[in-house]
Enzyme design. Structure first.
Site, PDB file in Angstrom:
ATOM      1  N   LYS A   5       0.868  -1.215   0.167  1.00  0.00           N
ATOM      2  CA  LYS A   5       0.081   0.050  -0.095  1.00  0.00           C
ATOM      3  C   LYS A   5       0.798   1.220   0.010  1.00  0.00           C
ATOM      4  CE  LYS A   5      -3.927  -0.187   1.117  1.00  0.00           C
ATOM      5  NZ  LYS A   5      -5.278  -0.216   0.365  1.00  0.00           N
ATOM      6  N   ASP A  57      -2.269   0.040 -10.198  1.00  0.00           N
ATOM      7  CA  ASP A  57      -3.147   1.068 -10.839  1.00  0.00           C
ATOM      8  C   ASP A  57      -2.673   1.258 -12.301  1.00  0.00           C
ATOM      9  OD1 ASP A  57      -5.190   1.499  -9.093  1.00  0.00           O
ATOM     10  OD2 ASP A  57      -4.490   3.433  -8.330  1.00  0.00           O
ATOM     11  N   ASP A 226      23.808  40.136 -44.205  1.00  0.00           N
ATOM     12  CA  ASP A 226      25.034  39.310 -44.825  1.00  0.00           C
ATOM     13  C   ASP A 226      26.436  39.390 -44.513  1.00  0.00           C
ATOM     14  OD1 ASP A 226      25.986  37.257 -46.642  1.00  0.00           O
ATOM     15  OD2 ASP A 226      25.887  38.678 -48.540  1.00  0.00           O
ATOM     16  N   ARG A 256      24.303  35.676 -49.717  1.00  0.00           N
ATOM     17  CA  ARG A 256      25.067  35.673 -50.879  1.00  0.00           C
ATOM     18  C   ARG A 256      25.385  34.091 -51.145  1.00  0.00           C
ATOM     19  NH1 ARG A 256      30.049  39.400 -49.685  1.00  0.00           N
ATOM     20  NH2 ARG A 256      28.767  39.733 -48.001  1.00  0.00           N
ATOM     21  N   ASN A 426       5.953  31.177 -40.620  1.00  0.00           N
ATOM     22  CA  ASN A 426       6.819  30.542 -39.464  1.00  0.00           C
ATOM     23  C   ASN A 426       7.135  28.835 -39.640  1.00  0.00           C
ATOM     24  OD1 ASN A 426       3.741  29.690 -39.542  1.00  0.00           O
ATOM     25  ND2 ASN A 426       4.134  29.099 -37.506  1.00  0.00           N
ATOM     26  N   CYS A 428       5.247  26.279 -39.101  1.00  0.00           N
ATOM     27  CA  CYS A 428       4.237  25.497 -39.643  1.00  0.00           C
ATOM     28  C   CYS A 428       3.329  26.201 -40.555  1.00  0.00           C
ATOM     29  CB  CYS A 428       3.234  25.341 -38.496  1.00  0.00           C
ATOM     30  SG  CYS A 428       4.097  24.394 -37.085  1.00  0.00           S
ATOM     31  N   GLU A 430       1.511  28.884 -40.857  1.00  0.00           N
ATOM     32  CA  GLU A 430       0.493  29.487 -40.837  1.00  0.00           C
ATOM     33  C   GLU A 430       0.246  30.982 -40.509  1.00  0.00           C
ATOM     34  OE1 GLU A 430       0.811  28.251 -36.423  1.00  0.00           O
ATOM     35  OE2 GLU A 430       1.488  27.758 -38.555  1.00  0.00           O
TER      36      GLU A 430
END
Length: 869
Positions: A5, A57, A226, A256, A426, A428, A430
């Site tokens: 227990k 459990d 650059d 470049r 970005n 993803c 969107e």
């Protein structure tokens, strides 16, 4: 056998006690389907003497999770056992948990290492009675097993390696992190999130309420210069952002190309690839907050850059290692001129930005004028446009990348036109926002759980969609995201500078496919396509209305004047389209012109990869990829069946082990089963069985309400040059901003299914349904109060205007004519250009209209992303 227990006592393992606990946690589930004794028998078979109650459990929860393929209620039972176990191991009182997290002493150093900020700690202590009493712990039991395991793995805060938070504690922490001492707003946000109406994005869940509350998901960075200083300053910025769980989109058009002259050293440049590999190693090294998820950068490049051929191949699994960067994500920022040249089989000239400056600073007609001038002046190297297109498609079939985002559409249809040329999206694809060396664009995300607004009548006969409630919740989320801007921790000053000036936010969705299945609407049906428009019109109207109300209270965002919205031009106006007619746009338009907006942008449906797992829904706006799939957790891999389909097959009386094995052999498809009603075959089509033309059409339908963009994946079972070309050109001609996030393909050859008994699987087709039809609610379309008042006139006018305002050009090009009457997955391609190609032999191989399934070029196909699925 005995069990240990929680207090250390030993007790004999009691079969009846386990059965009683399983039965007690099965409340509200189908008693005819949940067999507590059978579950207990399986648990006992895995028990050993000296097992702890925690382990017992965990074993019980895993046992039920494995039985999910018997009936979906077992998934609910698995979650209840796991969450009940967590409740036994954690402190109940929210204020005490916050105190423990705030007062934590790191045992390795002996120093105070708070996980909660002083501000949030003080607010909780001052309002602990109110906050403690507001939490409803029973809502934890609404999570699915795999949703809970996702929370447990990455989101719930830990003390000394052990989970200290409950899911309800996390939700309350997030609400406090967003609203601080505004307890009324805290409780409103807590209640709506805990009732699963919406969720904030992963960085908000990770970091809200902590000492460094970096709650933003997306950062768009400009390459500062650059030069060595510019490149390494940018690299440091990427690392600082990735450290705090931000995803990075970086545009590198100004670097470049290989062989370009360097004045400072009188030498020549090594080009993009060696620099990209430095960024690749930084992404690998800087994970997002202690291995919660790896760092991730997307690099955006325009196709006129002279190093473009090497760039599109950086994720390939074969080739020289020194020209690969497999932890980065290549993305193309494509001007319309390139698509026109490919369509015409014309020439395309590649430049170094040092020899042809300013091309990334202009778009549309200005870009065409400057580009063609540089061509006439002989500043670059000219190739066939289709040769580059062929290389792009070859890379996409092998790696799913590069992403395709259309530069001119993004700049032509944005409310940030007055800021300057937008140069990237970005990670993803969107988020579409302006960035510069001194402004790093930022966006805070949240997604609405669309199934939460499905309502079934009391008698169970009809179902409808509650747009009024959706509108109300979308306004609350807008307020939340706006507040995140003010309370956020910014890892770099450039991010704070941009976000405070322009204040963009991004609402997305999850569970569109679940919504359709709950309402019994096949993804390709007219009703589904109409609902798609209604949902996104509702959310867009709500976000603008809320942002306008915020502007009246707090002031308009500082760069509002001169924006399209300041002139009354909204997103659908930029598409020359009219809204569906659910809401009163004219009144809102006048209010926006008069009072302004608090946020420059509001809509960007994102992939929701992690958060949709938490809530247990399908990702964003996509169809299901399979009706059967695997879920991996630390303890192993579990088979999961689409719960809506599983419930239907169980109720028809044709679900058993043979049906399960059949689904595995068919990769989750039910289309070949003669004993399944056609209605179910239509409802449970996977994305591989749905016309990609429908996917793109629905994307274009919702795009007129999306002021940023959305992460649109495309899917092909057997990709060919002709099919991919058709898809890309169809999306471009529909006016999409993001033409393609990932190209998803199925494995070229199926793995040998050693665990499948084919004879058993074949029996699935012989089962006879025990009922003739299922008792399911019928969808009854409903509008809003405004649309019902003007229903007839508004809907008729909307239908006419949508036809008139289609962004597809009327002229019949070789691509558009081929697309007019075919499904994109059909083996019908655009016509091959009639002119003879008078180029070298390499050019002749680049047949971008070839319908032959593309073969892998990797020397070891098993290492290829496409071949392995």
């Amino acid at each position: 056998m005995y069990v240990i227990k929680r207090d250390g006592r030993k007790e004999p393992v009691q079969f009846d006690k386990i059965t009683s606990r399983i039965t007690r946690l099965s409340y509200g589930l189908d008693p005819n389907r949940i067999d507590a004794v059978k579950v207990t028998q399986r648990i006992i078979s895995g028990v050993y003497s000296g097992v702890t109650t925690v382990e017992l459990d965990n074993l019980a929860a895993e046992t039920c999770a494995y039985m999910t393929t018997v009936h979906p209620d077992y998934a609910t039972l698995a979650a209840r056992i796991a969450i009940s176990n967590l409740h036994k191991q954690t402190t109940k009182q929210f204020s005490k948990v916050i105190e423990d997290l705030h007062d934590w002493i790191n045992p390795a150093t002996g120093k105070h290492a708070p996980m909660i900020s002083d501000e949030i700690y003080n607010i909780v202590m001052e309002n602990k009675d109110t906050l403690n009493s507001a939490i409803v712990y029973d809502r934890d039991f609404q999570y699915t097993y795999f949703g809970f395991k996702t929370l447990e793995r990455s989101y719930l805060l830990r003390l000394n390696g052990e989970v200290a938070e409950r899911p309800q504690h996390l939700v309350m922490r997030v609400a406090l992190g967003i609203h601080g001492s505004d307890i009324e707003s805290v409780l409103k946000t807590y209640n709506l999130m805990s009732l699963r109406y919406f969720t904030h994005a992963s960085p908000t869940l990770f970091n809200a309420g902590t000492p460094h509350p970096q709650m933003s998901s997306c950062f768009l960075i400009a390459m500062k210069d650059d030069s060595i200083e510019g490149i390494y300053d940018t690299l440091k910025e990427c690392a600082m952002i990735s450290k705090t769980a931000g995803g990075v989109g970086l545009h590198i058009n100004n670097i470049r190309s290989t062989g370009s002259y360097i004045a400072g050293t009188n030498g020549t440049s090594n080009g993009l690839i060696p620099m990209i590999r430095v960024f690749n190693n930084t992404a690998r090294y800087v994970d997002q907050g202690g291995n919660k998820r790896p760092g991730a950068f997307a690099l955006f490049l325009e196709p006129w850059h002279a190093d473009i051929f090497d760039f599109v191949d950086i994720r390939k699994t074969h080739g020289k290692e020194e020209i690969r960067a497999r932890d980065l994500f290549p993305a193309l920022w494509i001007p319309d001129l390139f698509m026109k040249r490919v369509q015409e089989d014309g020439p395309w000239t590649l430049f170094s930005p040092s020899a042809a400056p300013g091309l990334d600073d202009v778009w549309g007609d200005e870009f065409e004028e400057l580009y063609t001038r540089y061509e006439r002046e002989g500043r670059g190297k000219t190739i066939k446009a289709q040769k580059l297109w062929y290389a792009i498609l070859q890379a996409q079939t092998e790696t799913g990348t590069p992403f395709m985002v259309y530069k001119d559409a993004c700049n032509r249809k944005t409310n940030q036109q007055n800021l300057g040329t937008i140069k990237s999206s970005n990670l993803c694809c969107e988020i579409v926002e302006y960035s510069s060396p001194d402004e790093t664009a930022v966006c805070n995300l949240a997604s609405i759980a669309l199934p939460a607004f499905v309502e079934v009548s009391e008698d169970g006969k009809t179902a409808s969609y509650n747009f009024e409630r959706l509108h109300e919740i979308a306004k609350v989320i807008t307020h939340n995201l706006n507040r995140v801007i003010d309370r956020n921790y910014y890892p770099v000053p450039e991010a704070r500078n941009s976000n405070m000036k322009h204040r963009p936010i991004a609402l997305g969705v999850q569970g569109l496919a679940d919504t359709y299945m709950m309402l019994r609407l096949p993804f390709e049906s007219e009703e589904a396509q109409t609902l798609n428009k209604q949902i996104f019109e509702t959310i867009y109207h709500a976000t603008l209305e809320a942002s306008c109300e915020l502007a009246q209270k707090e002031g308009k965002y500082s760069t509002f004047e001169g924006s399209p919205a300041s002139k009354g031009i909204l997103q659908f106006d930029m598409w020359n389209a009219k809204p569906f007619g659910m809401w009163d746009w004219e009144t809102l338009r006048k209010d926006i012109v008069k009072h302004g907006l608090r946020n420059s942008l509001t809509m960007a449906p994102m992939p929701t990869a992690s958060t949709s797992q938490i809530l247990g829904y399908n990702e964003c706006f996509e169809p299901v990829t399979s009706n059967m799939y695997s879920r991996r957790v630390l303890s192993g891999e579990f088979q999961v069946v689409n719960p809506y389909l599983l419930r239907d097959l169980v109720d028809l009386g044709i679900w058993d082990d043979s049906m399960k094995q059949y689904l595995i052999t068919q990769n989750g498809s039910i289309q070949g089963l003669p004993n399944v009603p056609q209605e179910l075959k239509e409802l449970y089509k996977t994305v591989w069985e749905i016309s990609q033309k429908t996917i793109i059409n629905m994307a274009a339908d919702r795009a007129i309400y999306i002021d940023q963009s959305h992460s649109l994946n495309l899917f092909l079972q057997a990709p060919s040059m002709g099919k991919i070309t058709s898809m890309h050109f169809y999306g471009w001609k529909k006016g999409l901003k993001t033409g393609m996030y990932y190209l998803r393909t199925q494995a070229a050859s199926a793995a040998i299914q050693f665990t499948i008994d084919q004879e058993v699987a074949d029996q699935a087709a012989t089962h006879i349904a025990s009922v003739s039809e299922l008792d399911r609610p019928v969808y009854v379309p409903k509008g809003t109060k405004f649309s019902e008042q003007k229903a007839a006139s508004a809907l008729t006018e909307s239908s006419d205007n949508e036809k008139d305002a289609s962004p597809v050009p009327s002229e019949q090009s070789s691509v558009s004519s081929a697309m007019s009457n075919v499904k994109l997955e059909d083996s019908v391609a655009p016509a091959v250009p009639t002119e003879t190609i008078k180029e070298d032999s390499d050019e002749k191989k680049c047949d971008i209209y070839n319908e032959k399934v593309i073969a892998c070029t990797a020397p070891t196909p098993e290492a290829c992303e496409s071949c392995s699925g």
